[in-house]
Design a protein around this motif. Structure first.
Motif, PDB file in Angstrom:
ATOM      1  N   UNK A  99       0.811  -1.211   0.000  1.00 20.49           N
ATOM      2  CA  UNK A  99       0.000   0.000   0.000  1.00 20.49           C
ATOM      3  C   UNK A  99       0.846   1.265   0.000  1.00 20.49           C
ATOM      4  N   UNK A 100       2.049   1.192   0.630  1.00 19.17           N
ATOM      5  CA  UNK A 100       2.940   2.349   0.609  1.00 19.17           C
ATOM      6  C   UNK A 100       3.499   2.573  -0.801  1.00 19.17           C
ATOM      7  N   UNK A 101       3.817   1.481  -1.504  1.00 21.22           N
ATOM      8  CA  UNK A 101       4.315   1.610  -2.880  1.00 21.22           C
ATOM      9  C   UNK A 101       3.237   2.191  -3.792  1.00 21.22           C
ATOM     10  N   UNK A 102       1.997   1.719  -3.607  1.00 17.16           N
ATOM     11  CA  UNK A 102       0.889   2.242  -4.417  1.00 17.16           C
ATOM     12  C   UNK A 102       0.690   3.727  -4.149  1.00 17.16           C
ATOM     13  N   UNK A 103       0.791   4.125  -2.883  1.00 15.24           N
ATOM     14  CA  UNK A 103       0.628   5.529  -2.532  1.00 15.24           C
ATOM     15  C   UNK A 103       1.739   6.381  -3.149  1.00 15.24           C
ATOM     16  N   UNK A 104       2.962   5.907  -3.045  1.00  7.65           N
ATOM     17  CA  UNK A 104       4.088   6.654  -3.619  1.00  7.65           C
ATOM     18  C   UNK A 104       3.903   6.836  -5.124  1.00  7.65           C
ATOM     19  N   UNK A 105       3.442   5.784  -5.800  1.00  7.32           N
ATOM     20  CA  UNK A 105       3.205   5.892  -7.243  1.00  7.32           C
ATOM     21  C   UNK A 105       2.115   6.922  -7.531  1.00  7.32           C
ATOM     22  N   UNK A 106       1.063   6.906  -6.734  1.00  6.60           N
ATOM     23  CA  UNK A 106      -0.030   7.857  -6.938  1.00  6.60           C
ATOM     24  C   UNK A 106       0.404   9.291  -6.756  1.00  6.60           C
ATOM     25  N   UNK A 107       1.456   9.518  -5.956  1.00  7.61           N
ATOM     26  CA  UNK A 107       1.934  10.874  -5.701  1.00  7.61           C
ATOM     27  C   UNK A 107       2.995  11.347  -6.683  1.00  7.61           C
ATOM     28  N   UNK A 108       3.450  10.450  -7.553  1.00  6.60           N
ATOM     29  CA  UNK A 108       4.448  10.853  -8.544  1.00  6.60           C
ATOM     30  C   UNK A 108       3.869  11.878  -9.505  1.00  6.60           C
ATOM     31  N   UNK A 109       4.711  12.746  -9.986  1.00  4.58           N
ATOM     32  CA  UNK A 109       4.290  13.761 -10.954  1.00  4.58           C
ATOM     33  C   UNK A 109       3.681  13.102 -12.186  1.00  4.58           C
ATOM     34  N   UNK A 110       2.497  13.546 -12.562  1.00  5.34           N
ATOM     35  CA  UNK A 110       1.847  13.007 -13.758  1.00  5.34           C
ATOM     36  C   UNK A 110       0.922  11.848 -13.484  1.00  5.34           C
ATOM     37  N   UNK A 111       0.939  11.312 -12.249  1.00  2.08           N
ATOM     38  CA  UNK A 111       0.072  10.174 -11.937  1.00  2.08           C
ATOM     39  C   UNK A 111      -1.358  10.621 -11.647  1.00  2.08           C
ATOM     40  N   UNK A 112      -1.504  11.520 -10.689  1.00  2.00           N
ATOM     41  CA  UNK A 112      -2.836  12.041 -10.358  1.00  2.00           C
ATOM     42  C   UNK A 112      -2.765  13.557 -10.257  1.00  2.00           C
ATOM     43  N   UNK A 113      -3.820  14.261 -10.619  1.00  3.44           N
ATOM     44  CA  UNK A 113      -3.828  15.722 -10.535  1.00  3.44           C
ATOM     45  C   UNK A 113      -3.622  16.192  -9.099  1.00  3.44           C
TER      46      UNK A 113
END
Length: 563
Positions: free
Chosen positions: A495-509
């Motif tokens: 879940x931490x990896x998924x969260x980090x990916x979601x916070x990457x630039x370009x992933x979610x507004x």
């Protein structure tokens, strides 16, 4: 209900059709059947001098949930006129097979359909797909579907709904997309099936896309589709969107629709809105049913309010005259367990009018683990293993209890027992939907194409929350290792990896809520970390784990640290 069959029958008699018109008599059989008057339907059939395949099919359909359907079919085959079944006859029989879980007879019907050259015809094939899906043989259903010559909206609906009902959401959405590509029109069944599939994976973007599709096709105000949208948004944690849909359809929704909205709130532990809707439902003249009270008890269970759960459980029986199901008892037991009333909860489990299932013992095992009651946890673990010796959660939860108490020898013994019995622990998986695409992560996952960025972002987040005062929660570590190894093991949970990916630039507004789904219970360390991260990034983080929804915002969680 349609026309009164007795009036139609009287007209047929006065006009002379009851003596000469076989078509009119066939219609009467159907009318009596739809009215639940089976004996009258049989009497009309017996009055037909020379029943044809339509007559027999009407009679067979009348007894679709009874073995009499099979008997009438065999009588048809043995008839002196050697009447063979048609598409509708076979479809009626397959409906009976699905209703009675008569797999063997269904296989014989499939074989007969092949011999008659009807198995690839849309009407029979759709019935076969539904039969195989309802009996759990989904791959058989797919094979039948793929062999169809012409696939219409009924065929696609059967496939989409069947896959969704068998927890194969990705395939259900694939076939819905194939239906759209083939130019086949959507129906309320195919859309509601697709919504169920999207909501199972908490694919909220897909739910919104499907909602737009229903508006374009004019299905958005259909009661079945509307209820599916309420359910879909609720399961995705989008309760505001679910409520907006509910408010739009409120005047035409039945008790099922109201209970669906209540269930959406219940998954959030929002007992206030659940109770408010229960009151409004009664003001509208509707009587709550067992599903309504399941939502009520689920809400109090998630909120950890044992006294309220007990009070409403009692009201359900005494004031509303509703007999509780096993699921209602499970909610009550879980709420009592969360409140630390473990002995009382066990007494309810042993004295209720149902045999406790795995969910009951797992609820008690989980709550006894939470309260550090290893002696009770051990007993509940044995109860769970009596039902399913390969249930990995039984071993893992007890190992958690021992680990929290620092009893590492017992932890090792649990792992050894699992290994000796060849029971494998289910691996944690988390997924996040980004721009309509689902990204899945495992613990310590390094397969993603942006893995270096993900790990760099995660390190940045963990350092930031440590400066805010975050302290790792070690007590659910299942191995006795040094602090550096513990830290790394906790850092790289799925879940931490998924969260980090979601916070990457370009992933979610920027500013948009991050929504993560996990197949297991979120661990205490990730829960604590997410509270801090929600402060660092100033974003709402929503996690749906196997138990409930968690909404992290400004350093706190909607569950009140009670899950």
């Amino acid at each position: 209900m349609g026309a009164d069959p007795r009036r139609a029958h009287a007209r047929a008699i006065t006009s002379g059709d009851a003596a000469t018109n076989r078509g009119a008599l066939n219609n009467l059989i159907t009318l009596y059947s739809k009215s639940g008057r089976r004996s009258e339907a049989l009497r009309v059939f017996e009055s037909i001098p020379s029943p044809n395949v339509v007559s027999w099919t009407s009679l067979i359909s009348t007894f679709h949930d009874s073995t009499l359907s099979f008997r009438h079919f065999l009588s048809m085959l043995r008839h002196r006129r050697r009447i063979l079944p048609n598409n509708r006859t076979l479809a009626a029989l397959l409906k009976t097979c699905a209703s009675l879980s008569a797999l063997s007879f269904g296989l014989q019907v499939h074989s007969l359909a092949r011999k008659l050259g009807l198995s690839s015809e849309p009407f029979t094939a759709s019935a076969l797909v539904s039969f195989y899906c309802k009996t759990g043989f989904v791959d058989h259903a797919r094979k039948v579907f793929d062999e169809m010559l012409d696939k219409d909206e009924v065929c696609f609906s059967s496939m989409v709904v069947g896959l969704a009902q068998n927890s194969r959401p990705v395939e259900a959405l694939y076939y819905f997309a194939e239906m759209r590509r083939a130019g086949v029109v959507s129906t309320m069944y195919s859309v509601s099936g697709a919504l169920r599939a999207a909501s199972e994976m908490a694919m909220f973007e897909q739910c919104r896309i499907l909602h737009g599709h229903t508006v374009m096709t004019g299905l958005d105000l259909n009661v079945v589709v509307g209820s599916a949208l309420i359910d879909g948004y609720g399961r995705c944690g989008l309760v505001r969107e679910a409520r907006a849909m509910f408010d739009e359809l409120e005047m035409v929704l039945n008790v099922v629709g109201w209970s669906t909205m209540m269930s959406g709130y219940a998954q959030q532990g929002d007992f206030k809105n659940v109770i408010e809707l229960l009151g409004l439902m009664q003001e509208r003249g509707m009587k709550p049913d067992q599903y309504s009270f399941l939502a009520v008890l689920t809400a109090f269970y998630h909120a950890g309010m044992a006294e309220e759960a007990e009070r409403w459980f009692g009201r359900m029986k005494e004031e509303y005259g509703l007999e509780p199901w096993l699921e209602h008892y499970t909610c009550l037991i879980g709420a009592m367990g969360k409140a630390g009333e473990l002995e009382s909860a066990e007494t309810v489990a042993l004295t209720m009018p149902f045999e406790p299932d795995a969910a009951v013992w797992r609820a008690l095992l989980s709550t006894s683990t939470y309260h550090g009651k290893t002696d009770i946890a051990w007993k509940m673990r044995d109860k769970l293993l009596e039902i399913n010796p390969n249930d990995d959660s039984a071993y893992v939860l007890l190992a958690n209890a021992f680990a929290s108490a620092g009893r590492w020898d017992e932890v090792k013994e649990e792992w050894k027992t699992m290994k000796d019995k060849r029971v494998r622990k289910e691996g944690g998986r988390s997924w996040i939907e980004v721009r309509g695409e689902v990204h899945v992560f495992l613990a310590e996952d390094r397969t993603h194409e942006r893995r270096d960025e993900i790990y760099e972002k995660l390190a940045e987040l963990m350092e930031a929350i440590e400066r805010l005062g975050y302290v790792p929660v070690w007590n659910e570590m299942l191995h006795e290792v040094d602090e550096k190894q513990k830290r790394e093991a906790l850092w790289y949970h799925s879940e931490k990896l998924a969260l980090a990916f979601g916070l990457l630039s370009g992933s979610t507004p920027p500013g948009k809520a991050l929504r993560i789904v996990k197949n297991l219970r979120i661990c205490r360390d990730c829960h604590e970390a997410f509270k801090y991260i929600s402060r660092v990034v100033d974003r709402e983080i929503i996690v749906r784990d196997v138990n409930r929804y968690h909404t992290f915002l400004n350093g706190s969680c909607s569950c009140g640290d009670n899950w």
